[in-house]
Design a protein around this motif. Structure first.
Motif: not given
Length: 143
Positions: A22-23, A26, A49
């Motif tokens: 996810t980071f 993103y 986040w």
């Protein structure tokens, strides 16, 4: 018991992998979720986040859960059963929303399967017996 703890850590590993991805992805993830809507992009930009940060914080708790399981704490065992049920249902619901790219849905499905396996393993009689209620010795015997 070892199987339960291994599945607990497998769930954590998949969650941390998903958080890391996810980071890394993103921008693409937020764009996918927004489907071209500027208003939705703003919302998803702020909320995307939440999951990876929460997973990162929960990972610290998992170590304590595993330690308490090894100590035979009934409350921790119940917590693991609740985590497995609510977690698998939450992941299934998340997949059903269709808001995530296929790679994320696959990770979520794998995590849900691990949580179902965790539930099944935790409910085995040999595991359940390790966390049975302790009798206080004051129970009266029925005549």
């Amino acid at each position: 018991m070892t199987r339960v703890i291994n599945l607990l850590y497998a769930n954590l590993g998949l969650a941390l992998l998903q958080a890391a991805l996810t980071f890394v992805f993103y921008g693409q993830l937020v764009a996918y979720q927004a489907h071209g809507s500027a208003a939705a992009y703003s919302v998803f930009e702020n909320t995307t986040w939440i999951r990876p940060v929460a997973v990162s914080l929960v990972s610290l708790i998992y170590v304590g859960i595993a330690r308490n399981l090894r100590k035979g704490r009934r409350s921790t065992y119940i917590r693991v059963v609740v985590i497995s049920v609510l977690g698998s249902l939450g992941l299934a619901w998340g997949i059903s929303l269709g808001q995530f790219p296929i790679w994320m849905e696959i990770l979520m499905a794998l995590q849900a399967l691990v949580l179902v396996a965790l539930f099944v393993s935790a409910m085995r009689p040999s595991v359940r017996s390790q966390f049975g209620r302790k009798s206080n010795g004051n129970a009266q015997v029925a005549a």
